[in-house]
Scaffold this active site. Structure first.
Site, PDB file in Angstrom:
ATOM      1  N   GLU A   1       0.854  -1.193   0.000  1.00  0.00           N
ATOM      2  CA  GLU A   1       0.000   0.000   0.000  1.00  0.00           C
ATOM      3  C   GLU A   1       0.889   1.242   0.000  1.00  0.00           C
ATOM      4  OE1 GLU A   1      -2.712  -0.304   3.300  1.00  0.00           O
ATOM      5  OE2 GLU A   1      -3.602  -2.152   2.536  1.00  0.00           O
TER       6      GLU A   1
ATOM      7  N   HIS B   1      -7.901   1.319   1.681  1.00  0.00           N
ATOM      8  CA  HIS B   1      -7.804   0.946   3.106  1.00  0.00           C
ATOM      9  C   HIS B   1      -8.619   1.918   3.976  1.00  0.00           C
ATOM     10  CE1 HIS B   1      -5.076  -1.289   6.165  1.00  0.00           C
ATOM     11  NE2 HIS B   1      -6.263  -1.043   6.682  1.00  0.00           N
TER      12      HIS B   1
END
Ligand code: NAI
Length: 416
Positions: A269, A292
């Site tokens: 990420e 997220h």
């Protein structure tokens, strides 16, 4: 109360990174007035300089508390991470300094469960691809592939806080719920456990993952597991990115075996908004991609503020370390007409008897005592009968015991 070793009026609280107002409200309600809130994170040197006078520090994920920074916190009593993760803090160093660290692991349970419910509906109706098409000018007005969720089977992997809450919500919407957990879990409502992950994959129309990141859950969903899922079923992952082999999921989506997916967490990420997000799932029209944000709602932020602030207050007021991530958990109920001391020490033999001697020499009765050790640190909370004042030199003697890391006089019995 001014006779305490550290009265509330002298406890300086520094909150960084725009911590929700609910935290300040709770601290103030509990008598803490010396609170400074700063919207952003501080540069390390600035933080070190300010930390010298701070007793309670609140951070979120952008503030890194390294050994170097923590060691500037000579007066630091405790740290609150107003978020879920705590890997931004050198937890071992904090523990050795006698500083318990608290977080709020479950404040956003509801937020994640709600998002998953929404995604289940979106996937069953084929909304991702229809929305994408409509943006491009297509008018895909067809019932083909659009289904209600009522009566369909939801398979929940990991029946913890999120999984079990989702179970209740999904049943309320008419779904059949099956779940799989490595720990024996009491089924909620009409949900039924599966004996294995394979059984769950085989019976579900949609599978959703709610397990923690552990060596066992790393790449739990492989190409072979995806094959075990029903053709045309859906996969949702809002747990941790490492749980699913992302390239295998992309292949299963491209082949049509998996009809759609919603993915909130990824093996890699971006560190922040400046880094570009890349994933093999990009461009697949039947996939909902989110950055997220499963637990990111205003309500969750407010809950986190309250939950962490409450843990900080309980530690500062009563010595309770329940919910600390780096510390032995100690919670002694408040007893009437007692005075409470806490003592944090290196876990070496003989400390407890020396603590008891300090009181015995003065003929002071120990009304309750709770000790926990973890091989490195020992933490004991002691209640003695009646009003015992700092002036008696007890705290100095406790502090002089070999191995002492920190000691505090938490509260005293009211004057009679
Ligand atoms: P929890 O700890 O309450 O529940 C996890 C459950 O998974 C437990 O019941 C545990 O026994 C079970 N489990 C562990 N290993 C397993 C395995 N190998 N197979 C089957 N079950 C297993 O955790 P919670 O709060 O429900 O969170 C679940 C996940 O969601 C965590 O990974 C957490 O990090 C993630 N999460 C993601 C958020 C987001 O923004 N997307 C926000 C909040 C949590």
């Amino acid at each position: 109360m001014e006779k305490l070793s550290l009265p509330k009026s002298r406890i300086k609280i520094l909150l960084l990174e725009n911590i929700h107002k609910s935290a300040v409200d709770l601290l103030k309600r509990n008598g803490y007035a010396n609170i400074e809130s700063i919207p952003g994170a501080l540069e390390p040197e600035d933080l070190k300089a300010r930390l010298k006078n701070v007793h309670i520090l609140g951070i979120r994920s952008r503030t890194r508390l390294t050994k170097d920074i923590l060691s500037a916190g000579e007066k630091l009593l405790t740290v609150g991470c107003f978020c879920i993760g705590t890997n931004q803090v050198d937890l071992r160093c904090a523990k050795r300094m006698g500083v318990p660290v608290f977080n709020a692991p479950y404040s956003n349970t509801r937020s994640v469960a709600e998002l998953v419910i929404a995604e289940i509906i979106m996937l069953f109706r084929g909304i991702p691809q229809r929305s994408w098409g409509a943006h491009e000018g297509a008018w895909d007005k067809t019932v083909k592939g659009a289904k209600e969720i009522r009566g369909k089977t939801l398979g929940i992997v990991g029946y913890g806080h999120i999984g079990s809450q989702l179970s209740v919500m999904a049943e309320a919407m008419g779904m059949q719920v099956r779940f799989h957990d490595i720990v024996e879990k009491l089924a909620i409502g009409n949900a039924k456990p599966c004996v294995s992950l394979d059984e769950l994959l085989a019976v579900s129309d949609v599978v959703t993952l709610h397990v923690p990141e552990t060596p066992q859950t790393k790449n739990m969903i492989t190409a072979a597991k995806l094959k075990k899922m029903n053709k045309g079923s859906f996969l949702i992952n809002a747990s941790r990115g490492t749980v699913v082999e992302i390239d295998s999921l992309a292949d299963a989506l491209k082949s049509g075996h998996i009809a759609g997916a919603a993915v909130d967490v990824f093996p890699k990420e971006p560190a922040d908004g400046n880094e570009k997000f890349k994933s093999p799932l990009q461009g697949l029209r039947n996939v909902i991609l989110t950055p997220h944000i499963g637990g990111s709602t205003e309500e969750a932020q407010a809950n986190i503020g309250g939950e962490v602030a409450e843990k900080l207050v309980k530690y500062s007021d009563n010595g309770s370390t329940l919910g600390a991530v780096n510390f032995v958990e100690v919670a002694l109920p408040i007893q009437e007409n007692t005075t409470r001391f806490m003592h944090i020490h290196r876990d070496v033999p003989g400390v407890m008897s020396k603590i008891s001697e300090v009181f015995a020499r003065r003929k002071i009765n120990i009304a309750g005592q709770y000790l926990r050790t973890d091989g490195e640190i020992g933490y004991v909370v002691t209640d003695v009968t009646g009003r015992v004042q700092v002036g008696m030199g007890i705290r100095k003697e406790l502090a002089a015991i070999d191995g002492t890391v920190r000691t505090r006089f938490l509260y005293e019995a009211p004057a009679t």
